[in-house]
Design a protein around this motif. Structure first.
Motif, PDB file in Angstrom:
ATOM      1  N   GLN A  35       0.822  -1.205   0.000  1.00 21.42           N
ATOM      2  CA  GLN A  35       0.000   0.000   0.000  1.00 21.42           C
ATOM      3  C   GLN A  35       0.861   1.263   0.000  1.00 21.42           C
ATOM      4  O   GLN A  35       1.988   1.259   0.485  1.00 21.42           O
ATOM      5  CB  GLN A  35      -0.911   0.021   1.224  1.00 21.42           C
ATOM      6  N   THR A  36       0.308   2.330  -0.540  1.00 15.19           N
ATOM      7  CA  THR A  36       0.986   3.619  -0.548  1.00 15.19           C
ATOM      8  C   THR A  36       1.082   4.155   0.878  1.00 15.19           C
ATOM      9  O   THR A  36       0.132   4.084   1.648  1.00 15.19           O
ATOM     10  CB  THR A  36       0.222   4.624  -1.419  1.00 15.19           C
ATOM     11  N   GLY A  37       2.257   4.699   1.208  1.00 11.08           N
ATOM     12  CA  GLY A  37       2.470   5.291   2.521  1.00 11.08           C
ATOM     13  C   GLY A  37       3.007   4.302   3.529  1.00 11.08           C
ATOM     14  O   GLY A  37       2.842   3.089   3.408  1.00 11.08           O
ATOM     15  N   GLY A  38       3.683   4.830   4.533  1.00  6.36           N
ATOM     16  CA  GLY A  38       4.166   3.998   5.626  1.00  6.36           C
ATOM     17  C   GLY A  38       5.462   3.279   5.307  1.00  6.36           C
ATOM     18  O   GLY A  38       6.057   3.422   4.226  1.00  6.36           O
ATOM     19  N   GLU A  68       8.241   9.131  -4.683  1.00  8.90           N
ATOM     20  CA  GLU A  68       7.231   8.714  -3.707  1.00  8.90           C
ATOM     21  C   GLU A  68       7.628   7.399  -3.051  1.00  8.90           C
ATOM     22  O   GLU A  68       7.326   7.161  -1.884  1.00  8.90           O
ATOM     23  CB  GLU A  68       5.869   8.564  -4.384  1.00  8.90           C
ATOM     24  N   TYR A  69       8.318   6.537  -3.816  1.00  6.71           N
ATOM     25  CA  TYR A  69       8.685   5.211  -3.321  1.00  6.71           C
ATOM     26  C   TYR A  69      10.204   5.141  -3.114  1.00  6.71           C
ATOM     27  O   TYR A  69      10.976   5.512  -4.007  1.00  6.71           O
ATOM     28  CB  TYR A  69       8.250   4.125  -4.306  1.00  6.71           C
ATOM     29  N   ILE A  70      10.608   4.652  -1.947  1.00  8.26           N
ATOM     30  CA  ILE A  70      12.024   4.474  -1.629  1.00  8.26           C
ATOM     31  C   ILE A  70      12.227   3.027  -1.209  1.00  8.26           C
ATOM     32  O   ILE A  70      11.622   2.560  -0.236  1.00  8.26           O
ATOM     33  CB  ILE A  70      12.471   5.422  -0.506  1.00  8.26           C
ATOM     34  N   ALA A 124      10.464   9.842   7.608  1.00  5.40           N
ATOM     35  CA  ALA A 124      10.299  10.218   6.203  1.00  5.40           C
ATOM     36  C   ALA A 124       8.962   9.715   5.657  1.00  5.40           C
ATOM     37  O   ALA A 124       8.300  10.405   4.876  1.00  5.40           O
ATOM     38  CB  ALA A 124      11.450   9.657   5.366  1.00  5.40           C
ATOM     39  N   ALA A 125       8.575   8.518   6.081  1.00  2.80           N
ATOM     40  CA  ALA A 125       7.282   7.988   5.641  1.00  2.80           C
ATOM     41  C   ALA A 125       6.139   8.837   6.179  1.00  2.80           C
ATOM     42  O   ALA A 125       5.181   9.138   5.453  1.00  2.80           O
ATOM     43  CB  ALA A 125       7.133   6.538   6.088  1.00  2.80           C
ATOM     44  N   LYS A 126       6.246   9.247   7.427  1.00  3.78           N
ATOM     45  CA  LYS A 126       5.146   9.988   8.054  1.00  3.78           C
ATOM     46  C   LYS A 126       5.141  11.468   7.665  1.00  3.78           C
ATOM     47  O   LYS A 126       4.100  12.026   7.325  1.00  3.78           O
ATOM     48  CB  LYS A 126       5.245   9.851   9.579  1.00  3.78           C
ATOM     49  N   LYS A 150       6.369   9.530   2.153  1.00  2.87           N
ATOM     50  CA  LYS A 150       7.028   8.534   1.321  1.00  2.87           C
ATOM     51  C   LYS A 150       6.476   7.134   1.612  1.00  2.87           C
ATOM     52  O   LYS A 150       5.969   6.852   2.698  1.00  2.87           O
ATOM     53  CB  LYS A 150       8.538   8.527   1.586  1.00  2.87           C
ATOM     54  N   THR A 151       6.597   6.267   0.624  1.00  2.00           N
ATOM     55  CA  THR A 151       6.354   4.844   0.814  1.00  2.00           C
ATOM     56  C   THR A 151       7.718   4.182   0.875  1.00  2.00           C
ATOM     57  O   THR A 151       8.439   4.137  -0.125  1.00  2.00           O
ATOM     58  CB  THR A 151       5.531   4.254  -0.349  1.00  2.00           C
ATOM     59  N   VAL A 152       8.102   3.709   2.052  1.00  2.00           N
ATOM     60  CA  VAL A 152       9.444   3.170   2.276  1.00  2.00           C
ATOM     61  C   VAL A 152       9.354   1.657   2.419  1.00  2.00           C
ATOM     62  O   VAL A 152       8.554   1.142   3.214  1.00  2.00           O
ATOM     63  CB  VAL A 152      10.090   3.779   3.538  1.00  2.00           C
ATOM     64  N   VAL A 153      10.162   0.949   1.635  1.00  2.00           N
ATOM     65  CA  VAL A 153      10.216  -0.511   1.700  1.00  2.00           C
ATOM     66  C   VAL A 153      11.660  -0.905   1.987  1.00  2.00           C
ATOM     67  O   VAL A 153      12.573  -0.494   1.258  1.00  2.00           O
ATOM     68  CB  VAL A 153       9.752  -1.162   0.385  1.00  2.00           C
ATOM     69  N   VAL A 154      11.877  -1.667   3.058  1.00  2.00           N
ATOM     70  CA  VAL A 154      13.232  -2.058   3.429  1.00  2.00           C
ATOM     71  C   VAL A 154      13.331  -3.575   3.530  1.00  2.00           C
ATOM     72  O   VAL A 154      12.406  -4.239   3.994  1.00  2.00           O
ATOM     73  CB  VAL A 154      13.678  -1.418   4.769  1.00  2.00           C
TER      74      VAL A 154
END
Length: 275
Positions: free
Chosen positions: A25-28, A155-157, A181-183, A187-191
């Motif tokens: 999902q977008t965000g978080g 938007e996506y990292i 950064a997400a909040k 950004k939508t952060v995926v690690v």
């Protein structure tokens, strides 16, 4: 949102990512966890088109990653790989400015400089902007590379093992700034991350992988449970809650070696420790 539909990657006869279907999902902040060889980094690389897929499709906000123009994709999605080795000597500011290339094409404008300065400040690197990368600690270099992805203003990292080689304080600082950064920046952060408890403390969602497949996905409370940890890692763990977050205990009391003091104390004699 990022959608993976039947994503598959093979090396010869070995399937390292096997028919993965998921929706981010977008965000978080979303963490991808799992044992070594689970296919986490390979999946992330295919999301960013660093690796070709042998099957399936990845889309980012409806854009087919495999078919989208590189310049368009680079303004939508940024990725930081594990191996950030550079053969040239750069200052921190020069490195962060690379993040603006999809926008500036090598001809930076005032707006580009604003983004670079903003990313440096966000990562608390402004005072190190003119230092060379080889003059920094490992933690500082890692922050500089993350600043570069922030300057890209996507938007996506996607970050592959951002805690790699970081000690505990630097790991906490890194996950805190990514969560922020997400909040704050939307950004939508995926690690991809190995430490389950870091994932639980800072993530909105967790994707758990094993042997190239997604085993479970959900909130930390849904993923960090004894049954899921057993299924993903093949390890029996206890889970405790602290501050509203579940944390996995990787060891049991019977596995902890007694201290030298306890070993040296005669039978029945107190050692001064609470029992």
């Amino acid at each position: 949102m990022i959608i993976c539909d039947g994503v598959t990657k093979r090396y010869g006869t070995t399937t390292v990512v096997d028919d993965v279907r998921l929706l981010i999902q977008t965000g978080g902040l979303t963490s991808i966890i799992g044992p070594n060889g689970a296919g986490k980094s390979t999946l992330l690389s295919m999301m960013a088109r660093l690796l070709t897929m042998d099957g399936g499709r990845v889309s980012v906000d409806g854009l087919d990653v495999a078919a989208t123009d590189s310049a368009v994709l680079a303004r939508r999605l940024a990725i930081l790989r594990q191996d950030n080795h550079l053969d040239i000597r750069l200052t921190v500011r020069d490195l962060v400015a690379f993040g603006r290339y999809p926008h500036s094409k090598g001809r930076p404008t005032i707006e580009d400089r604003v983004h670079v300065d903003r990313a440096l400040d966000y990562m608390d690197m402004g005072h190190l902007a003119d230092r060379f990368l080889d003059e920094l600690s490992g933690g500082q270099r890692q922050r500089a590379f993350v600043a570069m992805t922030l300057a890209q203003d996507t938007e996506y990292i996607l970050l592959d093992e951002p805690l790699n080689n970081l000690d505990m304080p630097h790991g906490v600082a890194m996950m805190s700034v990514l969560q922020r950064a997400a909040k704050e920046l939307g950004k939508t952060v995926v690690v991809v991350i190995h430490d389950i408890n870091f994932a639980s403390a800072y993530s909105d969602r967790i994707i758990a992988m094993r042997e190239g497949r997604v085993i479970e996905q959900g909130t930390p409370a849904e993923i960090v449970t004894p049954p899921v940890m057993q299924e993903v890692y093949g390890l029996t763990v206890d889970v405790v809650e602290h501050g509203g977050h579940p944390f996995a205990l990787y060891f049991h009391a019977s596995a902890v070696r007694p201290t030298d003091e306890a070993e040296a104390a005669p039978s029945g004699q107190e050692t001064g420790r609470v029992r």
